[in-house]
Motif scaffolding. Sequence first.
Motif, PDB file in Angstrom:
ATOM      1  N   TYR A   1      -1.400  10.549   2.262  1.00 30.59           N
ATOM      2  CA  TYR A   1      -2.405  10.519   0.822  1.00 30.59           C
ATOM      3  C   TYR A   1      -3.984  10.321   0.946  1.00 30.59           C
ATOM      4  O   TYR A   1      -4.041   9.281   1.297  1.00 30.59           O
ATOM      5  CB  TYR A   1      -1.652   9.158   0.296  1.00 30.59           C
ATOM      6  CG  TYR A   1      -2.157   8.985  -1.026  1.00 30.59           C
ATOM      7  CD1 TYR A   1      -2.633  10.012  -2.254  1.00 30.59           C
ATOM      8  CD2 TYR A   1      -2.702   7.464  -1.960  1.00 30.59           C
ATOM      9  CE1 TYR A   1      -2.899   9.598  -3.612  1.00 30.59           C
ATOM     10  CE2 TYR A   1      -2.946   7.732  -3.011  1.00 30.59           C
ATOM     11  CZ  TYR A   1      -3.349   8.722  -3.840  1.00 30.59           C
ATOM     12  OH  TYR A   1      -3.688   7.843  -4.964  1.00 30.59           O
ATOM     13  N   ASN A   2      -5.091  10.984   0.340  1.00 31.86           N
ATOM     14  CA  ASN A   2      -5.478  10.835   0.128  1.00 31.86           C
ATOM     15  C   ASN A   2      -5.817   9.842  -1.265  1.00 31.86           C
ATOM     16  O   ASN A   2      -6.268  10.374  -2.228  1.00 31.86           O
ATOM     17  CB  ASN A   2      -7.194  11.515  -0.169  1.00 31.86           C
ATOM     18  CG  ASN A   2      -8.383  12.112   0.153  1.00 31.86           C
ATOM     19  OD1 ASN A   2      -8.719  11.094  -0.662  1.00 31.86           O
ATOM     20  ND2 ASN A   2      -9.127  13.118   0.280  1.00 31.86           N
ATOM     21  N   PRO A   3      -6.719   8.363  -1.486  1.00 27.51           N
ATOM     22  CA  PRO A   3      -6.445   8.136  -2.220  1.00 27.51           C
ATOM     23  C   PRO A   3      -7.886   8.492  -3.572  1.00 27.51           C
ATOM     24  O   PRO A   3      -7.940   7.621  -4.834  1.00 27.51           O
ATOM     25  CB  PRO A   3      -6.619   6.234  -2.117  1.00 27.51           C
ATOM     26  CG  PRO A   3      -6.635   5.937   0.275  1.00 27.51           C
ATOM     27  CD  PRO A   3      -6.656   7.645  -0.082  1.00 27.51           C
ATOM     28  N   GLU A   4      -8.654   8.723  -2.474  1.00 23.10           N
ATOM     29  CA  GLU A   4     -10.318   9.212  -3.426  1.00 23.10           C
ATOM     30  C   GLU A   4      -9.501  10.031  -4.028  1.00 23.10           C
ATOM     31  O   GLU A   4     -11.024  10.074  -5.799  1.00 23.10           O
ATOM     32  CB  GLU A   4     -11.465   9.382  -2.432  1.00 23.10           C
ATOM     33  CG  GLU A   4     -11.536   7.962  -1.583  1.00 23.10           C
ATOM     34  CD  GLU A   4     -12.736   8.283  -0.422  1.00 23.10           C
ATOM     35  OE1 GLU A   4     -13.401   9.202  -0.080  1.00 23.10           O
ATOM     36  OE2 GLU A   4     -13.188   7.523   0.427  1.00 23.10           O
ATOM     37  N   ASN A   5      -9.155  11.183  -3.860  1.00 24.56           N
ATOM     38  CA  ASN A   5      -8.915  12.416  -4.832  1.00 24.56           C
ATOM     39  C   ASN A   5      -7.682  12.334  -5.153  1.00 24.56           C
ATOM     40  O   ASN A   5      -7.546  13.721  -6.024  1.00 24.56           O
ATOM     41  CB  ASN A   5      -9.219  14.127  -3.873  1.00 24.56           C
ATOM     42  CG  ASN A   5     -10.961  13.795  -3.393  1.00 24.56           C
ATOM     43  OD1 ASN A   5     -11.234  13.062  -3.930  1.00 24.56           O
ATOM     44  ND2 ASN A   5     -10.753  13.633  -2.021  1.00 24.56           N
ATOM     45  N   ASN A   6      -6.635  11.151  -4.714  1.00 23.12           N
ATOM     46  CA  ASN A   6      -5.711  11.187  -5.641  1.00 23.12           C
ATOM     47  C   ASN A   6      -4.485  12.387  -5.151  1.00 23.12           C
ATOM     48  O   ASN A   6      -4.319  13.376  -5.953  1.00 23.12           O
ATOM     49  CB  ASN A   6      -5.398  11.301  -7.260  1.00 23.12           C
ATOM     50  CG  ASN A   6      -5.388  10.136  -7.843  1.00 23.12           C
ATOM     51  OD1 ASN A   6      -6.039   8.527  -6.613  1.00 23.12           O
ATOM     52  ND2 ASN A   6      -6.324   9.068  -9.030  1.00 23.12           N
ATOM     53  N   SER A   7      -4.902  12.543  -3.708  1.00 22.11           N
ATOM     54  CA  SER A   7      -4.778  14.215  -3.097  1.00 22.11           C
ATOM     55  C   SER A   7      -3.611  14.630  -1.995  1.00 22.11           C
ATOM     56  O   SER A   7      -3.782  13.294  -1.106  1.00 22.11           O
ATOM     57  CB  SER A   7      -5.773  15.102  -2.442  1.00 22.11           C
ATOM     58  OG  SER A   7      -4.736  16.460  -2.002  1.00 22.11           O
TER      59      SER A   7
ATOM     60  N   ASN B   1       1.219   7.858  -8.831  1.00 24.71           N
ATOM     61  CA  ASN B   1      -1.066   8.071  -8.223  1.00 24.71           C
ATOM     62  C   ASN B   1      -1.796   9.252  -8.645  1.00 24.71           C
ATOM     63  O   ASN B   1      -2.301   8.994  -9.165  1.00 24.71           O
ATOM     64  CB  ASN B   1      -0.362   8.572  -6.617  1.00 24.71           C
ATOM     65  CG  ASN B   1       0.450   6.863  -6.291  1.00 24.71           C
ATOM     66  OD1 ASN B   1      -0.020   5.487  -6.839  1.00 24.71           O
ATOM     67  ND2 ASN B   1       0.414   7.054  -4.521  1.00 24.71           N
TER      68      ASN B   1
ATOM     69  N   ASP C   1       0.707  -0.966  -0.286  1.00 24.37           N
ATOM     70  CA  ASP C   1       0.423  -0.108  -0.137  1.00 24.37           C
ATOM     71  C   ASP C   1       0.788   1.235  -0.478  1.00 24.37           C
ATOM     72  O   ASP C   1       2.081   1.217  -0.109  1.00 24.37           O
ATOM     73  CB  ASP C   1      -1.289   0.196   1.342  1.00 24.37           C
ATOM     74  CG  ASP C   1       0.212   0.305   3.226  1.00 24.37           C
ATOM     75  OD1 ASP C   1       1.050   0.870   2.654  1.00 24.37           O
ATOM     76  OD2 ASP C   1      -0.607  -0.699   3.184  1.00 24.37           O
TER      77      ASP C   1
END
Length: 414
Positions: free
Chosen positions: A374-380, A253, A56
Amino acid sequence: MSSTSPTSTSGTITPDLKAGQLRNLILATLASTIGFWAWTIVGPLSKRYAQQMELDATQTAVLVAMPILVGAVCRVPVGALTDRYGGRVMFTVILGLTAPLVLLTGIVGQLNNFGLLVAVAFFLGIAGTVFAIGIPFCSAWYESHRKGFATGVFGAGMVGTAVSAFFTPRLVAGIGYLGAHITIAVLVALTAVACWLLLRDSPVHAAKTPEPVLPKITHAFTLPVTWQLCFLYGVVFGAFVAFSNYLPTYLDNVYGFDATAAGTRTAGFALAAVIARPIGGILADKIGPRTVTLASFAGTAMLAMVVAFQPGQERVYGPTFLLMALFLGLGTGGVFGWVGRAAPAKDVGTIGGIIAAAGGLGGYFPPLVMGATYNPENNSYFVGLALLAGFAILSLLLALTVRNGGKIDERTHP
């Protein structure tokens, strides 16, 4: 020329020895380039490891950051040992130890064992200590008014991160994963041999009286300027190291680049910082390190916030990353331009090693923060980049408090 060049009775660099300055500076810079390549071979292959081991974001960040840790912490004793034994010996020893570690990384990387690869990556970090060798080695070859030039040019050896980002994935694609590591290991070993045969320590170093290592380190920690410059260098060089190692993961990402495309862009980032570093050192000699450092942190803070909002077009985020690299490069040259002015001559290696360690540690934590926030939902990666901007502003304020004059009076700081 013998390994201990003749000196004047004062230990100063005499005119007949000036020819050795540029030759040894170039050789040391090349050695540093190879050392940095070896130090950063994990980052460009992070996507490969993540896919093979199903890692991950946090695990990938830990793997990428692990070599940075040892490369940072060990710079302190390596810098002190360089003061004692000289750069010729230390370059040879460190690169000689690095070569088998590069090969071991290649072997372990095929086993798909995350824990074992992290352990090997930890020890591979020793390659990053070449920086703590080269700063006192090159600084000792040059007069006080040219130390910024010397350390700036040597600092360009961090182009090894660009070399790693560009060539490592291409070598893997061309000759295979293990073949690439064998090739790099052989190159590191040959560089170690070349260092022993061709490098020569400055006559200033030859004139020094050897001192115990631990008291030198303890004394260096008592100087306020050590702590001030540690923080500044930890932010500016740490940001460079962090991006040079984590940018392939970031670009994958956020923008979906494959390993080769991400490596090419990372190489461009590292190259821009490398070009700017000697310029920062030269400017520090001419207009003072404070001015250069202030400009660096101001530019870094502004550009980090631009990147944090993740512009969607490469014609926007590409130049933004390159400009950030230029500001970071100027800052690394500017901050180390302060070391030669502020540190007693006999302690430059030790203090430089401590500050270099702070830079390495500064590069250890950002990848972990980037992975954790890292915010995987917004790729942020907004939080991590906003933190970089905040630390840059804090560093700018601290830089206003650091003395900008000549060297510390050696009568009060023996």
